[in-house]
Design an enzyme around this catalytic site. Structure first.
Site, PDB file in Angstrom:
ATOM      1  N   HIS A   1       0.862  -1.200   0.000  1.00  0.00           N
ATOM      2  CA  HIS A   1       0.000   0.000   0.000  1.00  0.00           C
ATOM      3  C   HIS A   1       0.893   1.244   0.000  1.00  0.00           C
ATOM      4  O   HIS A   1       1.697   1.405  -0.905  1.00  0.00           O
ATOM      5  CB  HIS A   1      -0.927  -0.106   1.220  1.00  0.00           C
ATOM      6  CG  HIS A   1      -2.061   0.865   1.278  1.00  0.00           C
ATOM      7  ND1 HIS A   1      -2.460   1.675   0.256  1.00  0.00           N
ATOM      8  CD2 HIS A   1      -2.914   1.139   2.303  1.00  0.00           C
ATOM      9  CE1 HIS A   1      -3.495   2.403   0.631  1.00  0.00           C
ATOM     10  NE2 HIS A   1      -3.787   2.108   1.870  1.00  0.00           N
TER      11      HIS A   1
ATOM     12  N   HIS B   1      -2.814  -2.522  -9.486  1.00  0.00           N
ATOM     13  CA  HIS B   1      -3.765  -1.852  -8.599  1.00  0.00           C
ATOM     14  C   HIS B   1      -5.022  -2.703  -8.520  1.00  0.00           C
ATOM     15  O   HIS B   1      -5.438  -3.293  -9.506  1.00  0.00           O
ATOM     16  CB  HIS B   1      -4.123  -0.467  -9.172  1.00  0.00           C
ATOM     17  CG  HIS B   1      -4.733   0.433  -8.148  1.00  0.00           C
ATOM     18  ND1 HIS B   1      -6.053   0.352  -7.787  1.00  0.00           N
ATOM     19  CD2 HIS B   1      -4.194   1.397  -7.396  1.00  0.00           C
ATOM     20  CE1 HIS B   1      -6.296   1.263  -6.855  1.00  0.00           C
ATOM     21  NE2 HIS B   1      -5.183   1.910  -6.599  1.00  0.00           N
TER      22      HIS B   1
ATOM     23  N   ASP C   1       2.680   5.249  -7.147  1.00  0.00           N
ATOM     24  CA  ASP C   1       3.846   5.178  -6.268  1.00  0.00           C
ATOM     25  C   ASP C   1       5.200   5.403  -6.919  1.00  0.00           C
ATOM     26  O   ASP C   1       6.233   5.230  -6.276  1.00  0.00           O
ATOM     27  CB  ASP C   1       3.790   3.879  -5.473  1.00  0.00           C
ATOM     28  CG  ASP C   1       2.752   4.033  -4.370  1.00  0.00           C
ATOM     29  OD1 ASP C   1       1.795   3.253  -4.348  1.00  0.00           O
ATOM     30  OD2 ASP C   1       2.867   5.004  -3.600  1.00  0.00           O
TER      31      ASP C   1
HETATM   32  C1  SDX Z   1      -1.630   2.101  -3.397  1.00  0.00           C
HETATM   33  O1  SDX Z   1      -6.339   0.561  -3.114  1.00  0.00           O
HETATM   34  C2  SDX Z   1      -5.905   1.806  -3.377  1.00  0.00           C
HETATM   35  O2  SDX Z   1      -6.595   2.662  -3.821  1.00  0.00           O
HETATM   36  C3  SDX Z   1      -4.443   2.026  -3.008  1.00  0.00           C
HETATM   37  C4  SDX Z   1      -3.832   3.346  -3.466  1.00  0.00           C
HETATM   38  C5  SDX Z   1      -4.425   4.521  -2.730  1.00  0.00           C
HETATM   39  O3  SDX Z   1      -4.371   5.646  -3.242  1.00  0.00           O
HETATM   40  O4  SDX Z   1      -4.878   4.319  -1.563  1.00  0.00           O
HETATM   41  O5  SDX Z   1      -4.007   3.511  -4.871  1.00  0.00           O
HETATM   42  C6  SDX Z   1      -2.328   3.401  -3.180  1.00  0.00           C
HETATM   43  O6  SDX Z   1      -1.506   1.352  -2.468  1.00  0.00           O
HETATM   44  C7  SDX Z   1      -1.193   1.727  -4.805  1.00  0.00           C
HETATM   45  C8  SDX Z   1      -0.595   0.273  -4.902  1.00  0.00           C
HETATM   46  C9  SDX Z   1       0.844   0.310  -4.351  1.00  0.00           C
HETATM   47  N1  SDX Z   1       1.362  -1.063  -4.251  1.00  0.00           N
HETATM   48  C10 SDX Z   1       2.351  -1.480  -5.090  1.00  0.00           C
HETATM   49  O7  SDX Z   1       2.810  -0.836  -6.040  1.00  0.00           O
HETATM   50  C11 SDX Z   1       2.874  -2.862  -4.741  1.00  0.00           C
HETATM   51  C12 SDX Z   1       2.911  -3.711  -6.017  1.00  0.00           C
HETATM   52  N2  SDX Z   1       1.510  -3.975  -6.436  1.00  0.00           N
HETATM   53  C13 SDX Z   1       0.962  -5.268  -6.079  1.00  0.00           C
HETATM   54  O8  SDX Z   1       1.377  -5.760  -4.849  1.00  0.00           O
HETATM   55  C14 SDX Z   1      -0.530  -5.389  -6.388  1.00  0.00           C
HETATM   56  O9  SDX Z   1      -0.705  -4.958  -7.667  1.00  0.00           O
HETATM   57  C15 SDX Z   1      -1.539  -4.706  -5.477  1.00  0.00           C
HETATM   58  C16 SDX Z   1      -1.367  -5.090  -4.062  1.00  0.00           C
HETATM   59  C17 SDX Z   1      -1.470  -3.242  -5.642  1.00  0.00           C
HETATM   60  C18 SDX Z   1      -2.935  -5.175  -5.955  1.00  0.00           C
HETATM   61  O10 SDX Z   1      -3.001  -6.529  -5.748  1.00  0.00           O
HETATM   62  P1  SDX Z   1      -4.352  -7.374  -6.051  1.00  0.00           P
HETATM   63  O11 SDX Z   1      -5.433  -6.500  -6.578  1.00  0.00           O
HETATM   64  O12 SDX Z   1      -4.636  -8.225  -4.864  1.00  0.00           O
HETATM   65  O13 SDX Z   1      -3.931  -8.236  -7.297  1.00  0.00           O
HETATM   66  P2  SDX Z   1      -3.252  -9.659  -7.202  1.00  0.00           P
HETATM   67  O14 SDX Z   1      -2.161  -9.645  -6.185  1.00  0.00           O
HETATM   68  O15 SDX Z   1      -4.345 -10.658  -7.066  1.00  0.00           O
HETATM   69  O16 SDX Z   1      -2.554  -9.758  -8.645  1.00  0.00           O
HETATM   70  C19 SDX Z   1      -3.223 -10.333  -9.760  1.00  0.00           C
HETATM   71  C20 SDX Z   1      -2.089 -10.955 -10.583  1.00  0.00           C
HETATM   72  C21 SDX Z   1      -1.255 -11.968  -9.791  1.00  0.00           C
HETATM   73  O17 SDX Z   1      -0.679 -12.835 -10.732  1.00  0.00           O
HETATM   74  P3  SDX Z   1      -1.303 -14.365 -10.874  1.00  0.00           P
HETATM   75  O18 SDX Z   1      -1.390 -14.940  -9.485  1.00  0.00           O
HETATM   76  O19 SDX Z   1      -2.693 -14.135 -11.507  1.00  0.00           O
HETATM   77  O20 SDX Z   1      -0.334 -15.090 -11.786  1.00  0.00           O
HETATM   78  O21 SDX Z   1      -1.149  -9.926 -10.964  1.00  0.00           O
HETATM   79  C22 SDX Z   1       0.105 -10.190 -10.362  1.00  0.00           C
HETATM   80  C23 SDX Z   1      -0.134 -11.143  -9.214  1.00  0.00           C
HETATM   81  O22 SDX Z   1       1.027 -11.948  -8.965  1.00  0.00           O
HETATM   82  N3  SDX Z   1       0.640  -8.921  -9.874  1.00  0.00           N
HETATM   83  C24 SDX Z   1       1.908  -8.534  -9.991  1.00  0.00           C
HETATM   84  C25 SDX Z   1       1.948  -7.232  -9.454  1.00  0.00           C
HETATM   85  N4  SDX Z   1       0.725  -6.880  -9.041  1.00  0.00           N
HETATM   86  C26 SDX Z   1      -0.082  -7.926  -9.285  1.00  0.00           C
HETATM   87  N5  SDX Z   1       2.988  -9.176 -10.499  1.00  0.00           N
HETATM   88  C27 SDX Z   1       4.143  -8.469 -10.455  1.00  0.00           C
HETATM   89  N6  SDX Z   1       4.272  -7.219  -9.982  1.00  0.00           N
HETATM   90  C28 SDX Z   1       3.183  -6.575  -9.468  1.00  0.00           C
HETATM   91  N7  SDX Z   1       3.309  -5.325  -9.015  1.00  0.00           N
END
Ligand code: SDX
Length: 402
Positions: free
Chosen positions: A241, A280, A336
């Site tokens: 996050h 996201h 971010d």
């Molecule tokens: C913020 O919610 C908000 O509004 C948050 C925010 C705000 O203003 O409050 O926008 C601020 O927190 C932005 C996000 C910052 N976080 C990051 O940058 C960390 C990296 N991102 C990931 O950890 C992820 O994308 C999340 C946590 C942001 C979202 O995760 P989800 O929605 O639970 O998606 P998921 O983990 O189920 O991913 C779906 C697929 C998976 O692959 P498979 O299992 O289908 O093979 O996408 C992949 C994940 O492994 N994936 C990624 C990835 N994000 C998702 N793979 C590599 N790198 C990534 N960043």
């Protein structure tokens, strides 16, 4: 167990409240505060003016804004006991752990920690006195957020605390408290002050993200707002996050030169590494804030010079945006990557999540106030589970256990 329950892991498809505050369309990449597009507000408004809009629902008149701003700036001053509190941290304590603890401390410092149920009912019934109580707590938390952040920064630097100045803007006053080294006529660089204000504005709210949900979950027990904000701050701290803006820079430093990007991308695809700053839960196209971050970065780099990590960041962005693995999963840059701007402005790396928490106090409070005043009063948030544990079994004395 009576009744079927739908298990919705991570609340992918669960709405818990009706809200009039922020609208997001994840497919179209739309973000609006009370109906106003984020792009227009970033260009024409200020963080504090948008804060008024988020909390009270309309853009303020000149007089309304003057009162709001002066109350918030007035509340920027900290009780001297807070200095001892901050001095109790080691110089290298993570600033987010200091800030999280400081928000919880505020309630006790001002004698408003967790008042009796009667006290809480007082400000949830929406009469004149209860609205005035909530306003005071909102001014206090927004006003002190920058001062507490600056105090955490001064602990890190081993420098004395600085009283908020008069005559500067909210963001300018924050920069003064961060940078002030004694010269009386200090004025923050106007380009950097404007850039930080735009970044504060676009970070102010984002509907029911993890930290806002935490504030509402906590606030639903009618605890004081200082404790609820502290809980939200703890949730924001995580690298999935708000902690991601720090993780992005650590990732770019670990990648090093742009020619190392292809190997890093392969490691991500093998799930050995995470691509921070991408993906996201809601946006399935680029986060609209990321375009504002890019534009702001260009302004800042004209003053500070370009950051050598920028080339690596651009190479990473270009590689990920055309790679099937990321395209299929709809992974695009989120807000971010703003860490590159904070780094160029000279903030310490572990301070970046603090620069997310300070403006997000506005959104947390806007949703908290909306919940306190919602139709039918406040109901405690208490979800259920799908139980998959043991069926009934009898106690076994210790000598009979194997
Ligand atoms: C913020 O919610 C908000 O509004 C948050 C925010 C705000 O203003 O409050 O926008 C601020 O927190 C932005 C996000 C910052 N976080 C990051 O940058 C960390 C990296 N991102 C990931 O950890 C992820 O994308 C999340 C946590 C942001 C979202 O995760 P989800 O929605 O639970 O998606 P998921 O983990 O189920 O991913 C779906 C697929 C998976 O692959 P498979 O299992 O289908 O093979 O996408 C992949 C994940 O492994 N994936 C990624 C990835 N994000 C998702 N793979 C590599 N790198 C990534 N960043």
């Amino acid at each position: 167990e009576k009744g079927l329950r739908i298990l919705d892991k991570g609340f992918l498809n669960t709405a818990v409240i009706r809200s009039r505050i922020t609208y997001i369309d994840g497919e179209a990449g739309v973000l609006r505060y009370r109906g106003y597009p984020i792009e227009q507000l970033a260009q024409k408004s200020s963080h504090l003016e948008s804060a008024y809009l988020l909390i009270y629902g309309s853009l303020p008149t000149r007089d309304q804004f003057k009162h709001f701003e002066s109350e918030i700036l007035r509340h920027g001053v900290m009780h001297s006991d807070a200095e001892e509190f901050f001095r109790s941290f080691r110089y290298d304590a993570h600033p987010m752990s200091m800030l999280t603890s400081a928000f919880a401390m505020l309630g006790s410092l001002y004698g408003e920690a967790n008042p009796s149920l009667q006290g809480q009912r007082l400000y949830t019934n929406g009469d004149k006195q209860s609205l005035a109580t909530m306003d005071r707590q909102i001014y206090r938390l927004i006003g002190k957020a920058t001062t507490l952040a600056a105090m955490a920064y001064r602990v890190r630097q081993g420098r004395e605390f600085v009283t908020p100045p008069t005559g500067l803007s909210y963001t300018g006053s924050f920069l003064y408290q961060m940078d002030h080294i004694g010269e009386e006529d200090y004025k923050p660089n106007p380009v950097l002050e404007k850039a930080l204000d735009v970044l504060f504005l676009i970070h102010a709210d984002h509907e029911l993200n993890a930290s806002c949900t935490t504030v509402l979950q906590t606030g639903s027990s009618l605890v004081d707002p200082y404790s609820a904000i502290a809980a939200g701050c703890a949730s924001l701290y995580g690298p999935l996050h708000g902690g991601a803006n720090e993780a992005v820079i650590r990732m770019l430093i670990s990648i090093g030169k742009p020619e190392n990007v292809p190997a890093f991308i392969e490691a991500v695809k093998k799930k050995e590494k995470t691509l921070s700053g991408f993906g996201h839960r809601v946006y399935k196209t680029s986060d609209p804030r990321s375009f504002i971050v890019r534009k702001t970065a260009d302004e800042v780099f004209k003053v500070t010079g370009r950051d050598e990590l920028l080339e690596t960041a651009m190479a990473l962005h270009d590689a990920a945006m055309k790679d099937e693995y990321f395209v299929k999963r709809k992974l695009a840059p989120n807000v971010d990557f703003c860490g590159l701007i904070y780094r160029a402005m000279g903030f310490p790396l572990d301070f970046f999540p603090v620069l997310f928490a300070v403006p997000r106090v506005v959104g947390w409070l806007a949703h908290w106030r909306q919940m306190m005043l919602q139709e039918g009063g406040v109901k405690i948030w208490r979800p259920r589970q799908v139980y998959i544990g043991s069926t009934k079994r009898d106690y076994v004395p210790v000598d009979e256990r194997v």
